[in-house]
Design an enzyme around this catalytic site. Sequence first.
Site, PDB file in Angstrom:
ATOM      1  N   TYR A 224      18.709   2.204  11.261  1.00 49.21           N
ATOM      2  CA  TYR A 224      18.381   1.256  10.186  1.00 49.21           C
ATOM      3  C   TYR A 224      19.495   0.467   9.977  1.00 49.21           C
ATOM      4  O   TYR A 224      20.645   0.655  10.208  1.00 49.21           O
ATOM      5  CB  TYR A 224      17.916   2.044   8.939  1.00 49.21           C
ATOM      6  CG  TYR A 224      16.458   2.601   8.621  1.00 49.21           C
ATOM      7  CD1 TYR A 224      15.524   1.722   8.677  1.00 49.21           C
ATOM      8  CD2 TYR A 224      16.415   4.070   8.678  1.00 49.21           C
ATOM      9  CE1 TYR A 224      14.342   2.164   8.567  1.00 49.21           C
ATOM     10  CE2 TYR A 224      15.142   4.604   8.430  1.00 49.21           C
ATOM     11  CZ  TYR A 224      14.169   3.646   8.533  1.00 49.21           C
ATOM     12  OH  TYR A 224      12.833   4.381   8.522  1.00 49.21           O
TER      13      TYR A 224
ATOM     14  N   ASN B 262       5.789   7.284   3.362  1.00 46.26           N
ATOM     15  CA  ASN B 262       4.790   6.311   4.049  1.00 46.26           C
ATOM     16  C   ASN B 262       4.640   6.717   5.587  1.00 46.26           C
ATOM     17  O   ASN B 262       4.191   5.778   6.282  1.00 46.26           O
ATOM     18  CB  ASN B 262       5.161   4.799   3.900  1.00 46.26           C
ATOM     19  CG  ASN B 262       6.513   4.447   4.598  1.00 46.26           C
ATOM     20  OD1 ASN B 262       7.238   5.331   5.162  1.00 46.26           O
ATOM     21  ND2 ASN B 262       6.920   3.382   4.397  1.00 46.26           N
TER      22      ASN B 262
ATOM     23  N   HIS C 169       6.988   4.568  11.070  1.00 44.21           N
ATOM     24  CA  HIS C 169       7.911   3.458  11.189  1.00 44.21           C
ATOM     25  C   HIS C 169       7.361   2.579  12.384  1.00 44.21           C
ATOM     26  O   HIS C 169       6.833   2.980  13.198  1.00 44.21           O
ATOM     27  CB  HIS C 169       9.583   3.733  11.492  1.00 44.21           C
ATOM     28  CG  HIS C 169      10.103   3.070  12.009  1.00 44.21           C
ATOM     29  ND1 HIS C 169      10.984   1.841  11.026  1.00 44.21           N
ATOM     30  CD2 HIS C 169      10.390   2.460  13.249  1.00 44.21           C
ATOM     31  CE1 HIS C 169      11.773   1.037  11.823  1.00 44.21           C
ATOM     32  NE2 HIS C 169      11.584   1.276  13.185  1.00 44.21           N
TER      33      HIS C 169
HETATM   34  N1  UDP Z   1      11.664   2.425   1.408  1.00 42.21           N
HETATM   35  C1  UDP Z   1      11.765   3.321   0.174  1.00 42.21           C
HETATM   36  N2  UDP Z   1      11.738   2.935  -1.073  1.00 42.21           N
HETATM   37  C2  UDP Z   1      11.496   1.442  -1.073  1.00 42.21           C
HETATM   38  C3  UDP Z   1      11.488   0.602   0.008  1.00 42.21           C
HETATM   39  C4  UDP Z   1      11.536   1.228   1.275  1.00 42.21           C
HETATM   40  O1  UDP Z   1      11.871   4.481   0.229  1.00 42.21           O
HETATM   41  O2  UDP Z   1      11.528   1.006  -2.227  1.00 42.21           O
HETATM   42  C5  UDP Z   1      11.800   3.249   2.616  1.00 42.21           C
HETATM   43  C6  UDP Z   1      10.581   3.399   3.353  1.00 42.21           C
HETATM   44  O3  UDP Z   1      10.307   4.534   3.824  1.00 42.21           O
HETATM   45  C7  UDP Z   1      10.513   2.219   4.320  1.00 42.21           C
HETATM   46  C8  UDP Z   1      11.918   2.197   4.840  1.00 42.21           C
HETATM   47  O4  UDP Z   1      12.603   2.196   3.380  1.00 42.21           O
HETATM   48  O5  UDP Z   1       9.514   2.433   5.353  1.00 42.21           O
HETATM   49  C9  UDP Z   1      12.410   1.015   5.479  1.00 42.21           C
HETATM   50  O6  UDP Z   1      12.160  -0.126   4.703  1.00 42.21           O
HETATM   51  P1  UDP Z   1      11.741  -1.593   5.230  1.00 42.21           P
HETATM   52  O7  UDP Z   1      11.645  -2.460   4.131  1.00 42.21           O
HETATM   53  O8  UDP Z   1      12.279  -1.733   6.655  1.00 42.21           O
HETATM   54  O9  UDP Z   1      10.185  -1.010   5.522  1.00 42.21           O
HETATM   55  P2  UDP Z   1       9.092  -0.936   6.798  1.00 42.21           P
HETATM   56  O10 UDP Z   1       9.861  -1.917   7.886  1.00 42.21           O
HETATM   57  O11 UDP Z   1       9.336   0.468   7.058  1.00 42.21           O
HETATM   58  O12 UDP Z   1       7.904  -1.354   6.513  1.00 42.21           O
HETATM   59 MG    MG Z   2      11.801  -2.198   8.518  1.00 38.31          MG
END
Ligand code: UDP
Ligand code: MG
Length: 217
Positions: free
Chosen positions: A70, A177, A180
């Site tokens: 990340y 969720n 990824h």
């Molecule tokens: N996440 C979380 N709480 C939040 C937002 C994100 O736990 O309020 C976690 C969730 O597992 C997410 C990951 O952080 O998949 C990475 O966030 P991103 O915004 O990159 O979302 P993604 O690309 O996974 O849709």
């Molecule tokens: Mg992301």
Amino acid sequence: MAKNTTKEYDAELNKTIFDIKHQRTFCMIKPDGVMRGLVGEIIHRIEKTGLKVVAMKMLTPTEEMVKAHYPVNNEKWIVRLGSKAKSGLDGLSLSAKEVYGTDDEKALGENALAGLIQYMQSGPVVAMVVEGIQSIDMVRKLAGATLPFKAEMGTIRGDFSVDNPIVANVEGRSIHNLFHASEDTEEAEHEIKLWFGGETICDYSLGSDDIMYCKHY
Ligand code: UDP
Ligand code: MG
């Protein structure tokens, strides 16, 4: 001269089409997806589109790998995490201050990130490289929106998870969720190199390629 120019153009166009057809993305079934027995279901959804899994492995990520995966030093991304956490309040008559103790998106993002780093190390994941036409956007569409309660039905997150960052926050955890997927070419390149750098990415044809990409009429 004109002929040469046309030939050069054709070669360039062929390369562009080749690159589109072989675009690679990275995706991962997160620990909750593995522990809920959804590995087969998720891979099946990817395969059913006509996209192809070209590398795959199961492992429990280390903290170091999660932090390299990340963009943990990217303030914009952290603020975006915070704004997603905040959007868990949509439709509820609660304020961020009441639930989180702050409405500062950077602070909310840092809090979400701490939970995310623990969540991603909590069990085995299945990491994959997927190849095919516009695979980056395709796999993002299959994944659905980040917050499970907002993800559309028909998507992996929408069909198999329901969670809200507010509930997760009060319970002292990340939202769960399942899945990824790289968001863009830059992320895909970084993640493929991180998880599969120096390893073999397979090259093979699918039987369905003949029907999907040949003129058969
Ligand atoms: N996440 C979380 N709480 C939040 C937002 C994100 O736990 O309020 C976690 C969730 O597992 C997410 C990951 O952080 O998949 C990475 O966030 P991103 O915004 O990159 O979302 P993604 O690309 O996974 O849709
Ligand atoms: Mg992301």
